[in-house]
Design a protein around this motif. Structure first.
Motif, PDB file in Angstrom:
ATOM      1  N   GLU B  61       0.825  -1.211   0.000  1.00  0.00           N
ATOM      2  CA  GLU B  61       0.000   0.000   0.000  1.00  0.00           C
ATOM      3  C   GLU B  61       0.866   1.271   0.000  1.00  0.00           C
ATOM      4  OE1 GLU B  61      -2.996  -0.815  -0.598  1.00  0.00           O
ATOM      5  OE2 GLU B  61      -3.801   1.222  -0.714  1.00  0.00           O
ATOM      6  N   ASP B  62       2.054   1.175   0.631  1.00  0.00           N
ATOM      7  CA  ASP B  62       2.972   2.314   0.573  1.00  0.00           C
ATOM      8  C   ASP B  62       3.381   2.608  -0.858  1.00  0.00           C
ATOM      9  OD1 ASP B  62       3.095   2.830   3.287  1.00  0.00           O
ATOM     10  OD2 ASP B  62       4.667   1.337   3.615  1.00  0.00           O
ATOM     11  N   VAL B  63       3.657   1.530  -1.592  1.00  0.00           N
ATOM     12  CA  VAL B  63       4.072   1.704  -2.984  1.00  0.00           C
ATOM     13  C   VAL B  63       2.928   2.303  -3.798  1.00  0.00           C
ATOM     14  CG1 VAL B  63       5.008   0.557  -5.019  1.00  0.00           C
ATOM     15  CG2 VAL B  63       5.634  -0.246  -2.734  1.00  0.00           C
ATOM     16  N   VAL B  64       1.715   1.816  -3.547  1.00  0.00           N
ATOM     17  CA  VAL B  64       0.541   2.364  -4.244  1.00  0.00           C
ATOM     18  C   VAL B  64       0.455   3.872  -4.008  1.00  0.00           C
ATOM     19  CG1 VAL B  64      -1.984   2.388  -4.311  1.00  0.00           C
ATOM     20  CG2 VAL B  64      -0.760   0.212  -4.100  1.00  0.00           C
ATOM     21  N   GLN B  65       0.621   4.259  -2.761  1.00  0.00           N
ATOM     22  CA  GLN B  65       0.483   5.683  -2.428  1.00  0.00           C
ATOM     23  C   GLN B  65       1.608   6.503  -3.045  1.00  0.00           C
ATOM     24  OE1 GLN B  65      -0.215   6.059   1.820  1.00  0.00           O
ATOM     25  NE2 GLN B  65      -2.142   4.941   1.670  1.00  0.00           N
ATOM     26  N   GLU B  66       2.798   5.927  -3.062  1.00  0.00           N
ATOM     27  CA  GLU B  66       3.914   6.673  -3.658  1.00  0.00           C
ATOM     28  C   GLU B  66       3.700   6.850  -5.162  1.00  0.00           C
ATOM     29  OE1 GLU B  66       7.820   5.255  -2.619  1.00  0.00           O
ATOM     30  OE2 GLU B  66       8.785   6.813  -3.812  1.00  0.00           O
ATOM     31  N   ILE B  67       3.192   5.785  -5.813  1.00  0.00           N
ATOM     32  CA  ILE B  67       2.937   5.889  -7.255  1.00  0.00           C
ATOM     33  C   ILE B  67       1.833   6.911  -7.527  1.00  0.00           C
ATOM     34  CG2 ILE B  67       2.157   4.661  -9.324  1.00  0.00           C
ATOM     35  CD1 ILE B  67       3.410   2.105  -8.177  1.00  0.00           C
ATOM     36  N   LEU B  68       0.781   6.874  -6.721  1.00  0.00           N
ATOM     37  CA  LEU B  68      -0.312   7.846  -6.925  1.00  0.00           C
ATOM     38  C   LEU B  68       0.205   9.282  -6.793  1.00  0.00           C
ATOM     39  CD1 LEU B  68      -3.256   6.107  -5.025  1.00  0.00           C
ATOM     40  CD2 LEU B  68      -3.198   6.680  -7.464  1.00  0.00           C
ATOM     41  N   LEU B  69       1.072   9.473  -5.811  1.00  0.00           N
ATOM     42  CA  LEU B  69       1.629  10.813  -5.623  1.00  0.00           C
ATOM     43  C   LEU B  69       2.472  11.222  -6.838  1.00  0.00           C
ATOM     44  CD1 LEU B  69       1.847  13.165  -3.630  1.00  0.00           C
ATOM     45  CD2 LEU B  69       3.786  12.018  -2.558  1.00  0.00           C
ATOM     46  N   ALA B  70       3.249  10.267  -7.358  1.00  0.00           N
ATOM     47  CA  ALA B  70       4.074  10.570  -8.540  1.00  0.00           C
ATOM     48  C   ALA B  70       3.203  10.864  -9.761  1.00  0.00           C
ATOM     49  CB  ALA B  70       5.020   9.412  -8.835  1.00  0.00           C
ATOM     50  N   ILE B  71       2.146  10.071  -9.933  1.00  0.00           N
ATOM     51  CA  ILE B  71       1.218  10.323 -11.048  1.00  0.00           C
ATOM     52  C   ILE B  71       0.681  11.746 -10.940  1.00  0.00           C
ATOM     53  CG2 ILE B  71      -1.097   9.760 -11.926  1.00  0.00           C
ATOM     54  CD1 ILE B  71      -0.464   6.814 -11.189  1.00  0.00           C
ATOM     55  N   LEU B 118      -5.223  -7.817 -14.388  1.00  0.00           N
ATOM     56  CA  LEU B 118      -6.601  -7.562 -14.000  1.00  0.00           C
ATOM     57  C   LEU B 118      -6.602  -6.860 -12.654  1.00  0.00           C
ATOM     58  CD1 LEU B 118      -8.077 -10.986 -14.989  1.00  0.00           C
ATOM     59  CD2 LEU B 118      -8.457  -8.778 -16.107  1.00  0.00           C
ATOM     60  N   PRO B 119      -7.626  -6.078 -12.411  1.00  0.00           N
ATOM     61  CA  PRO B 119      -7.667  -5.407 -11.113  1.00  0.00           C
ATOM     62  C   PRO B 119      -7.739  -6.419  -9.990  1.00  0.00           C
ATOM     63  CG  PRO B 119      -9.695  -5.033 -12.367  1.00  0.00           C
ATOM     64  CD  PRO B 119      -8.736  -5.709 -13.278  1.00  0.00           C
ATOM     65  N   ASP B 120      -7.139  -6.062  -8.896  1.00  0.00           N
ATOM     66  CA  ASP B 120      -7.155  -6.913  -7.719  1.00  0.00           C
ATOM     67  C   ASP B 120      -8.543  -6.872  -7.107  1.00  0.00           C
ATOM     68  OD1 ASP B 120      -6.498  -8.390  -5.589  1.00  0.00           O
ATOM     69  OD2 ASP B 120      -4.919  -7.077  -4.854  1.00  0.00           O
ATOM     70  N   ALA B 121      -9.011  -8.050  -6.701  1.00  0.00           N
ATOM     71  CA  ALA B 121     -10.332  -8.090  -6.090  1.00  0.00           C
ATOM     72  C   ALA B 121     -10.273  -7.563  -4.658  1.00  0.00           C
ATOM     73  CB  ALA B 121     -10.868  -9.509  -6.103  1.00  0.00           C
ATOM     74  N   GLN B 122      -9.070  -7.580  -4.104  1.00  0.00           N
ATOM     75  CA  GLN B 122      -8.964  -7.165  -2.709  1.00  0.00           C
ATOM     76  C   GLN B 122      -9.208  -5.666  -2.557  1.00  0.00           C
ATOM     77  OE1 GLN B 122      -5.048  -8.163  -1.512  1.00  0.00           O
ATOM     78  NE2 GLN B 122      -5.433 -10.368  -1.515  1.00  0.00           N
ATOM     79  N   PRO B 123      -9.964  -5.313  -1.539  1.00  0.00           N
ATOM     80  CA  PRO B 123     -10.133  -3.889  -1.258  1.00  0.00           C
ATOM     81  C   PRO B 123      -8.884  -3.339  -0.570  1.00  0.00           C
ATOM     82  CG  PRO B 123     -11.277  -5.184   0.387  1.00  0.00           C
ATOM     83  CD  PRO B 123     -10.666  -6.161  -0.570  1.00  0.00           C
ATOM     84  N   GLU B 124      -8.886  -2.058  -0.387  1.00  0.00           N
ATOM     85  CA  GLU B 124      -7.785  -1.426   0.319  1.00  0.00           C
ATOM     86  C   GLU B 124      -7.678  -1.998   1.727  1.00  0.00           C
ATOM     87  OE1 GLU B 124      -8.219   2.769   0.706  1.00  0.00           O
ATOM     88  OE2 GLU B 124      -6.444   2.915   1.970  1.00  0.00           O
ATOM     89  N   PRO B 125      -6.468  -2.279   2.205  1.00  0.00           N
ATOM     90  CA  PRO B 125      -6.310  -2.795   3.570  1.00  0.00           C
ATOM     91  C   PRO B 125      -6.892  -1.827   4.592  1.00  0.00           C
ATOM     92  CG  PRO B 125      -4.192  -2.669   2.420  1.00  0.00           C
ATOM     93  CD  PRO B 125      -5.206  -2.084   1.520  1.00  0.00           C
ATOM     94  N   GLU B 126      -7.361  -2.393   5.687  1.00  0.00           N
ATOM     95  CA  GLU B 126      -8.012  -1.563   6.703  1.00  0.00           C
ATOM     96  C   GLU B 126      -7.036  -0.618   7.393  1.00  0.00           C
ATOM     97  OE1 GLU B 126     -11.101  -0.803   7.803  1.00  0.00           O
ATOM     98  OE2 GLU B 126     -11.486  -1.693   5.845  1.00  0.00           O
ATOM     99  N   SER B 127      -5.817  -1.111   7.612  1.00  0.00           N
ATOM    100  CA  SER B 127      -4.871  -0.320   8.385  1.00  0.00           C
ATOM    101  C   SER B 127      -4.563   1.001   7.695  1.00  0.00           C
ATOM    102  CB  SER B 127      -3.565  -1.101   8.551  1.00  0.00           C
ATOM    103  OG  SER B 127      -2.536  -0.208   8.924  1.00  0.00           O
ATOM    104  N   SER B 128      -4.457   2.045   8.463  1.00  0.00           N
ATOM    105  CA  SER B 128      -4.139   3.342   7.869  1.00  0.00           C
ATOM    106  C   SER B 128      -2.726   3.778   8.243  1.00  0.00           C
ATOM    107  CB  SER B 128      -5.160   4.376   8.331  1.00  0.00           C
ATOM    108  OG  SER B 128      -5.141   4.471   9.732  1.00  0.00           O
ATOM    109  N   HIS B 129      -1.941   2.818   8.803  1.00  0.00           N
ATOM    110  CA  HIS B 129      -0.591   3.197   9.232  1.00  0.00           C
ATOM    111  C   HIS B 129       0.399   3.061   8.097  1.00  0.00           C
ATOM    112  CE1 HIS B 129      -1.851   3.590  13.334  1.00  0.00           C
ATOM    113  NE2 HIS B 129      -2.446   2.415  13.258  1.00  0.00           N
ATOM    114  N   THR B 130       0.244   3.858   7.079  1.00  0.00           N
ATOM    115  CA  THR B 130       1.208   3.767   5.987  1.00  0.00           C
ATOM    116  C   THR B 130       2.359   4.720   6.240  1.00  0.00           C
ATOM    117  OG1 THR B 130       0.008   5.399   4.710  1.00  0.00           O
ATOM    118  CG2 THR B 130      -0.512   3.093   4.273  1.00  0.00           C
ATOM    119  N   GLU B 131       3.417   4.504   5.436  1.00  0.00           N
ATOM    120  CA  GLU B 131       4.604   5.335   5.536  1.00  0.00           C
ATOM    121  C   GLU B 131       4.246   6.812   5.355  1.00  0.00           C
ATOM    122  OE1 GLU B 131       7.417   4.026   2.652  1.00  0.00           O
ATOM    123  OE2 GLU B 131       9.014   5.350   3.391  1.00  0.00           O
ATOM    124  N   LEU B 132       3.254   7.048   4.498  1.00  0.00           N
ATOM    125  CA  LEU B 132       2.889   8.430   4.188  1.00  0.00           C
ATOM    126  C   LEU B 132       2.490   9.214   5.440  1.00  0.00           C
ATOM    127  CD1 LEU B 132       2.688  10.365   1.849  1.00  0.00           C
ATOM    128  CD2 LEU B 132       0.405   9.503   1.358  1.00  0.00           C
TER     129      LEU B 132
END
Lengths: 212, 190
Positions: B61-71, B118-132
């Motif tokens: 999820e940290d990587v997801v957030q970093e990529i979104l920020l870069a986008i 294909l998109p992942d079926a998993q929803p976003e993890p519940e934890s909000s303790h990301t590096e961000l």
């Protein structure tokens, strides 16, 4: 932070108002050339016989090479700012300036007796040349790096090196208007050395400044 | 450009490019819709990339957030007359490689892009303790208050301006600079 919250926040960030990358390069070239030109006029200025020198082939050729280098390197630099472009289609054009120079050196060696080769290569002002070309390149290099920072270069060092070639080409164009050493032997040696220095500086700065 | 475009993939390309164009023109809702559509694919992409390099995919999820920020920060480098997916892939791969390097891996980065995944079926993890969240706490005073008010507490620009007695313009500037600073903090590596 939840990714959903991040997304909400990012969409609240104002619409982009920075200079678009393509425009940034135009701004960088024009402003960089103006800065280099002003520095040139305030320090060296054109050589005294500039108007008659224009009519000599060797003098004019210096501008052909330096402008060819700056122009071809700008085309490559613009592509390097785009992350999805793996290999700029303009890249082979980077050979244009070196090839022109090699041909000119060959022609010069045919035209001149061999005992004049070394004196022409050494010239009169090599130290000046290798100092002032980098000095005139500072402004253009700073602006080229600024433009590349607007982009997303995949290879910061390479992009910085290309920025250095653009800046060195611009700097050398102005220096050429002052310099009395017109032989391609001199240009191929000392201009190349000075521009290579600017390019290395660009690569090192690029590694620091162009990461994203 | 990847050759393996299956017929179905014409859809995200066209739809995403349209959303991105609208977003760049200032349509915040379209932009948000795009980022929300990208997130599940990025999640899968990040998890695959981390797993393949032998790094645990716990912090995908940290990587997801970093990529979104870069986008977001590099969105202007997409040329609107060019296909969107190659650009997206390039940004995502660049950030994934960056993450792997910071973790001391030079290893394999999946050649396949998001396009084939294909998109992942998993929803976003519940934890909000990301590096961000940690990085936000390293921002300077005003940037930190503004960024956390907007991104952590979900305030609007307007509410944030009222809360801190700032003009909306000043909030926007502080917020944008804060986001850029966050991207730089990621790069420094935590």
């Amino acid at each position: 932070m939840k990714t959903d919250d991040l997304i909400a926040a990012l969409s609240a960030d104002a619409p982009a108002q920075q200079t678009a990358p393509r425009r940034a390069f135009a701004v960088a070239i024009v402003t960089g050339a103006l800065i280099a030109g002003a520095t040139f006029l305030l320090t060296l200025g054109p050589r005294r016989d500039f108007m008659s020198a224009i009519h000599t082939l060797r003098f004019d050729f210096k501008f052909v090479v330096t402008l060819a280098l700056a122009a071809t390197a700008v085309l490559v630099a613009r592509d390097m700012a785009r992350p999805e472009v793996r290999r700029s289609r303009w890249r082979p054009l980077l050979l244009l300036a070196p090839v022109l120079l090699v041909l000119a050196v060959a022609a010069e060696m045919v035209a001149l007796p061999s005992d004049l080769w070394m004196p022409r290569l050494i010239g009169h002002n090599m130290r000046f040349c290798t100092t002032m070309i980098p000095v005139f390149s500072i402004g253009p290099l700073a602006l080229m790096l600024w433009a590349l920072r607007r982009g997303a270069p995949q290879h910061p060092m390479r992009a910085g090196a290309i920025a250095g070639l653009v800046a060195g080409g611009i700097g050398a164009t102005f220096y050429a208007a002052h310099c009395f050493d017109d032989s391609p032997l001199f240009v191929a040696t000392w201009y190349t050395l000075a521009i290579a220095f600017v390019s290395v500086a660009g690569a090192l700065l690029g590694r620091k400044l162009l990461r994203w | 450009m990847p050759a393996a475009n299956k017929p179905d993939d014409a859809l995200p390309e066209t739809a995403w490019a349209a959303l991105m164009r609208a977003g760049l023109a200032g349509d915040a809702a379209a932009y948000r819709e795009l980022l929300e559509a990208l997130a599940p694919r990025l999640r899968k992409f990040a998890a695959n990339g981390l797993a393949r390099s032998g790094v645990g995919n716990a912090d995908a999820e940290d990587v997801v957030q970093e990529i979104l920020l870069a986008i977001h920060l590099k969105r202007q480098t997409w040329m609107q007359d060019q296909p969107f997916l190659p650009w997206l892939n390039a940004i995502a791969r660049h950030k994934l490689i960056d993450v792997l390097r910071r973790r001391g891996r030079r290893g394999e980065v999946p050649i396949e892009g998001l396009i084939e995944i294909l998109p992942d079926a998993q929803p976003e993890p519940e934890s909000s303790h990301t590096e961000l969240s940690k990085l936000v706490s390293r921002l300077d005073g005003k940037q930190q208050s503004v960024v956390s008010a907007i991104s952590l507490d979900g305030n609007s620009i307007k509410d944030t301006a009222a809360k801190f007695g700032m003009s909306e313009g000043a909030v926007r500037v502080a917020f944008h600079r804060g986001l850029k600073k966050l991207a730089a903090l990621y790069r420094e590596g935590a």
